[in-house]
Design an enzyme around this catalytic site. Structure first.
Site, PDB file in Angstrom:
ATOM      1  N   SER A 535     -70.641  62.093  33.929  1.00  0.00           N
ATOM      2  CA  SER A 535     -69.966  61.079  33.103  1.00  0.00           C
ATOM      3  C   SER A 535     -69.661  59.813  33.889  1.00  0.00           C
ATOM      4  CB  SER A 535     -68.668  61.640  32.497  1.00  0.00           C
ATOM      5  OG  SER A 535     -68.944  62.784  31.726  1.00  0.00           O
ATOM      6  N   VAL A 722     -67.468  59.753  28.893  1.00  0.00           N
ATOM      7  CA  VAL A 722     -67.346  60.344  27.569  1.00  0.00           C
ATOM      8  C   VAL A 722     -68.209  61.604  27.422  1.00  0.00           C
ATOM      9  CG1 VAL A 722     -67.992  59.918  25.156  1.00  0.00           C
ATOM     10  CG2 VAL A 722     -66.742  58.181  26.418  1.00  0.00           C
ATOM     11  N   GLY A 723     -69.272  61.707  28.207  1.00  0.00           N
ATOM     12  CA  GLY A 723     -70.277  62.729  27.960  1.00  0.00           C
ATOM     13  C   GLY A 723     -69.831  64.160  28.157  1.00  0.00           C
ATOM     14  N   GLU A 724     -69.069  64.417  29.193  1.00  0.00           N
ATOM     15  CA  GLU A 724     -68.764  65.807  29.516  1.00  0.00           C
ATOM     16  C   GLU A 724     -67.562  66.406  28.785  1.00  0.00           C
ATOM     17  OE1 GLU A 724     -69.122  64.657  33.661  1.00  0.00           O
ATOM     18  OE2 GLU A 724     -70.175  66.544  34.007  1.00  0.00           O
TER      19      GLU A 724
END
Ligand code: FAD
Lengths: 767, 282
Positions: A535, A722-724
């Site tokens: 992230s 934001v991704g993880e």
């Protein structure tokens, strides 16, 4: 209203058209003239001594151009197994041939003689003294009771000589070993804050359970692939499907002893990664070796089956956890002991066990974690590595406590959440993060406070935190005579990050998003860039691009000041032109004109440079609520509602952020309900999508995402990773919902129908 | 995939002659065969397509109400056929359970049955329809009952050169129902599959048939359970007995999908549910 015009808006991704039309070039689309096809020869046993490898028959097959084994690795670094294999599918050799079928046939013709050894797949078996020792020279291997016992037996059997002295000495040695010695340990990590024993003693309620989480695969759509081409000068070019071309460059250099600048890595469009696409040994190094030996380009591409037996999935884990709280809902102590299945090598994100502390004020905390060797491939990162496992245990147990003290699970969590400045057990003080805001937002959006549940229906809530990181990066921004801007950089677009970088650049240069184009260079041309994982990309490359655009902005004002004969302080860049502030009549010059003018100045063209590394990023929280219905007779669970909120700092592209929240939540759902790599006597037994179930869109309703924005101090526009985070709470969210529906907890994932039926039986259903 | 010769005969006689040779395979929709060839579990030297032979596909309803389903009929067509849906609901429901719409547009019912997987989704529906399987070869035609077709996993009574040409479904039961036990909503293979069909006369079951998939080396009928039902009204007690009898008739295995015990329990649960569904539709 937002003060920004491009950031904060949903825009079409820069790669939308090429992806939709199929024009995007993935790794398997690369096909240089004269390319050969590589195939890895793999162990057919999960644990065996290798007695011999005979390649002579395979070499005779027409079309075979090279066969390599560890003898062909000049650096001596381990690429292929030599005397021992530790898992089914471990590479022993590689073949290059003119045709993929010939390569496969040649691989089958290589004769390997094995001496099969006992196998251990279960971590709780592997830590026992009776387990076969996998890495006999491992520094962390426990004392070998079994060998001592065997020695005693041997001496006892020898009736011709008197060994009684020796035997009693050995028996004494055996006595001295404590019971709690774990074997096959690959790594360990321990931390402690406060006094857990005291905390438990002061608690009104103490709950202790064991949670079991399976090994799962990242199941990116595109299997690992690389094409390598070594030329006569020794220069090596690698087309790699990877999250980090610069990491692959240094990995190849380190493994094969090739000078860094003799390697050019070209990142190809990536068919997903989720943390699993950083490894260098898997395909890149064998491809380079085969190309060096044949003098021709070679492609090494994994099949889906190879992905399952020799990918680097997420580790499974067994977590014993104990929590104590007071009757009025204060958590006083928590203790966890975790055994992570690291497979044949060490690793397995054991440090993530600390996430059992969650975002709560827990004054007394003790965490002990071990990586354990088993006869499986090694593991790697998968979206918030280690967090979903640890948080599953922590958040499941919180619900058990809440139930026992009769408190609402959301209120219980809100009451214990840390706030800005609070001490963090075994960590630094808490920064400002929207923990409570995020949980409250999901509770409101899901209708938690007036929730209703029909028969066999239930609601579950959980939260998951993630630290987020930062890496180094470099970006150039050039402004052209038509007023457009071009970005040049070296980071892999992983989740729409190129789009985000373009938005930031357009925002700073006050031009439309469509006027910005972006180009990724290879490692020969582009400035260094961090890998696209952890992230870090929006935080790192967003800041880097912002610096580069601001640098260009500075040069633009400088040029305008020359052209308009006024001090830069009187100038303002707006709507793609530089204006003299409060000039009457208005006076301005467009970016295109300035770019054209710049070409004949001593200062030169407009090129902004951004270079950035290691700023503290801010943790994020994801909070989720699920409503499920369980069929008590068949054990099947249906999701009726799944709501996910997340503190994202600032949503630079809201649709992309929602995509991340939905994707992570669905992956968490899958881990909770169906995904599981299964192992039998001889390794992985479900190496394909028939029996390794990834959910389809028919399995769950649209995830309702709720964006919460508590700005991160150092993030671009306040954005943070934001991704993880969205995968971290879902395992517990689902488990808590199922528990609420059926009144009994399934502690071992995935929550398959059979396990639900079993759990209900233990609770008296159907008897 | 290994290399092979490809034939596209236009008559059954020609196809049968080619198929009588060793190391040959028929290609219908290819959704089982091609996967097997890629995985090298199948390595035919010749592949004989049935796709150019006229008259093998389609659902036709005869004057006496019986239905004939050509072996080359796409599973999707079986699923959507109004006559199959109405008179052999369990078969239509089974067809609808196969893979995805894309797969069902390729897969044929003949392939689903000839492949002889004990977990095939159309098989329980054909069992409770009392289907007759028409088979053609160079020597002419013969017909076997569906419950005599299978001899083991992947094995049938078909001899070299024999090709399934159609399934004949005699006059229908008045209500039938199929349920597949699975984890995923779609694209999952059956942990088990159960179909039930009943004929009712004023609330009394005059005939009942129960077909079980993936609980024995071949798909089977639960005849004990059927006998319990015939001539009786469906009380909750009888339902329970029928479920237990069906479970007792099964001899499932434990494998990576689930345990034998779970399969047996699900036979019980799903027999009761499909019977209730069949009676409700009758
Ligand atoms: C992604 C996917 C999902 C699937 N899901 C399911 C599922 O949920 N349920 C299920 O039951 N199946 C499923 N299948 C399996 C498959 O789709 C079915 O079994 C299909 O009906 C096979 O038919 P086909 O026409 O494709 O057969 P083919 O693959 O063409 O042939 C299969 C075999 O049958 C033989 N054969 C074909 N036709 C005849 C004939 N007329 N006479 C004699 N022998 C013949 C062939 O020689 C071959 O050995 C799935 C397959 C895939 C790829």
């Amino acid at each position: 209203m937002s003060e920004y015009t491009v950031v904060g808006q949903t825009v079409a991704r820069v790669d939308a058209v090429e992806k939709v039309t199929g024009a995007a070039q993935y790794g398997a689309d690369v096909h240089p003239a004269g390319m050969l096809y590589g195939k890895i020869v793999r162990s057919k046993h999960a644990h065996a001594n290798i007695l011999s490898i005979d390649t002579s028959e395979a070499e005779k097959l027409p079309g075979v151009r090279a066969i390599i084994t560890q003898d062909d690795v000049p650096s001596g670094r381990r690429v292929f197994a030599t005397d021992k294999v530790l898992y089914l599918g471990e590479p022993l050799a590689a073949v290059a041939a003119t045709d993929p079928d010939i390569a496969e046939e040649a691989a089958e013709l290589i004769k390997i003689e094995y001496e099969v050894l006992p196998v251990v797949q279960d971590v709780m078996e592997a830590i026992k003294v009776s387990a076969p020792r996998l890495q006999s020279d491992a520094a962390k291997d426990g004392p070998n009771r079994r060998e001592i016992s065997a020695q005693i037996r041997k001496l006892t059997r020898d009736k011709e000589n008197d060994h009684s002295d020796e035997i009693s000495k050995l028996e004494a040695a055996l006595e001295e070993y404590p019971d709690e010695v774990y074997y096959n340990i690959s790594a360990e990590s321990h931390s402690e804050a406060g006094d857990v024993e005291k905390g438990f003693a002061e608690s009104d309620v103490v709950v202790e359970d064991t949670y079991v989480i399976p090994r799962v695969h990242q199941t990116y759509m595109e299997p690992h692939v690389s094409v390598a081409s070594a030329d006569s000068s020794g220069k090596v070019t690698v087309w790699a499907s990877t999250q980090g071309p610069f990491a692959i460059r240094s990995g190849i250099a380190g493994t094969l002893g090739i000078p860094l600048t003799q390697i050019n890595v070209i990142g190809t469009t990536m068919g997903g990664g989720f943390g699993g696409r950083f490894g260098v040994i898997i395909t890149h190094v064998p491809a380079v070796l085969l190309s060096q030996k044949t003098g021709r380009p070679v492609r090494v591409q994994m099949t889906r089956e190879e992905e399952f037996i020799d990918g680097r999935p997420a580790p499974g884990c067994v977590i014993k956890i104990k929590t104590g709280a007071t009757n009025d809902g204060q958590i006083l102590a928590r203790e966890a002991l975790a055994f992570w299945d690291s497979g044949s090598v060490s690793g397995a994100s054991i440090g993530s066990t600390i996430r059992v502390r969650g975002v709560y004020k827990i004054p007394n905390l003790k965490v002990d974690a071990y990586g354990v060797h088993t006869n499986k491939s090694g593991t790697a990162a998968y979206r918030a590595p280690g967090a979903p496992q640890a948080i599953f245990a922590g958040e499941s147990q919180l619900d058990e406590i809440a139930e026992r003290i009769g408190m609402d699970p959301v209120k219980f969590r809100l009451m214990n959440m840390r706030e800005e400045g609070d001490p963090v057990p075994a960590g630094a003080n808490e920064p400002k993060v929207g923990y409570k805001e995020t949980l409250e937002a999901v509770a409101d959006a899901a209708g938690w406070w007036d929730r209703e549940a029909g028969e066999n229906q239930g609601w579950g809530v959980a939260v998951g935190d993630w630290t987020n990181g930062c890496g180094p990066g470099g970006v150039y921004v050039s402004v052209h005579e038509d007023g457009s801007a071009r970005i040049f950089h070296g980071s892999m677009d992983i989740t729409g990050t190129d789009t985000m970088i373009s938005q930031i650049t357009a925002e700073i240069l006050t031009i439309p998003y469509e006027s910005v184009t972006i180009r990724r260079g290879d490692t020969d041309s582009a400035p260094y860039s961090t890998g696209s994982g952890g992230s870090v990309v929006t935080f790192t490359m967003g800041n880097t691009a912002k610096l580069a655009a601001e640098d260009a902005h500075r040069r633009i004002l400088e040029l305008a000041s020359e052209r308009l004969n006024t001090n830069v302080d009187n100038l303002e860049l707006k709507d793609g032109a530089v204006h003299v502030v409060s000039a009457d009549p208005p006076k301005s010059i467009s970016l295109g004109e300035l770019a054209a003018y710049s070409l004949s100045t001593t200062g030169g063209p407009i090129v902004g440079k951004g270079s950035f590394a290691r700023q503290a990023s801010t943790p994020a929280l994801a909070a989720q609520i699920a409503k499920v219905e369980v069929d008590p007779d068949t054990g099947r669970t249906r999701v009726l509602k799944l709501v996910a909120s997340q503190d994202v700092g600032y949503a630079i592209n809201p649709m992309a952020v929602e995509g991340q929240i939905e994707g992570g939540t669905v992956q968490g759902y899958a881990w909770a309900m169906m995904e599981e790599m299964q192992y039998g006597e001889n390794g992985n037994i479900n190496p394909g999508f028939v029996d390794y179930r990834v959910p389809t869109s028919a399995d769950l309703p649209t995830v309702e995402s709720v964006i919460v924005e508590v700005p991160a101090p150092n993030g671009p526009y306040g954005a943070k990773g934001v991704g993880e985070p969205p995968i971290t709470p879902t395992l517990a969210t689902m488990a808590n919902a199922v528990k609420d529906a059926i009144g009994v907890r399934v502690t071992e994932l995935p929550i398959k129908p059979e396990k639900v039926v079993e759990a209900l039986k233990s609770n008296g259903h159907g008897t | 995939m290994k290399g092979f010769e490809f034939f596209e005969p236009t008559t059954l006689a020609e196809a049968s002659q080619l198929f009588a040779q060793e190391h040959t395979q028929l290609l219908a929709g290819g959704t089982d065969l091609v996967i097997g060839m890629k995985a090298l579990t199948e390595a035919p030297q010749s592949v004989i397509s049935l796709q150019k032979i006229p008259g093998l596909a389609g659902v036709t309803t005869e004057a006496d109400g019986s239905i004939s389903v050509g072996a080359m009929t796409k599973v999707r067509e079986v699923e959507l056929s109004a006559d199959v849906q109405k008179h052999h609901t369990a078969l239509a429901e089974g067809a609808a359970e196969i893979g995805s719409i894309q797969i069902r547009n390729l897969a044929t019912i003949g392939g689903n049955i000839a492949h002889a997987s004990p977990a095939a989704d159309t098989v329980a529906g054909l069992l409770v329809a009392d289907a007759q399987v028409d088979i053609a070869s160079a020597d002419g035609e013969r017909s076997v009952s569906i419950d005599e077709l299978f001899t083991g996993p992947g094995q049938t009574v078909l001899t070299p050169g024999e090709i399934i040409i159609r399934f004949r479904l005699p006059s229908p039961a008045s209500g039938s129902h199929y349920i597949k036990h699975k984890i995923r909503e779609v694209m999952d293979l059956a942990f088990i599959g159960v179909a039930a069909a009943v004929n009712l006369d004023n609330g009394t079951i005059t005939d009942a048939r129960i077909g079980l998939a993936a609980v024995a080396p071949t798909p089977i009928r639960a005849t004990e359970a059927e006998n319990l039902l015939r001539g009786n009204e469906l009380t909750s007690e009888l339902l329970q007995q029928a479920g237990e009898a069906a479970a007792a008739a099964s001899s499932p295995i434990s494998d990576l999908r689930c345990s034998a015990e779970h399969r047996r329990e699900m036979v019980d649960v799903l027999t009761r549910r499909t019977l209730q569904g069949a009676v409700a539709r009758a």
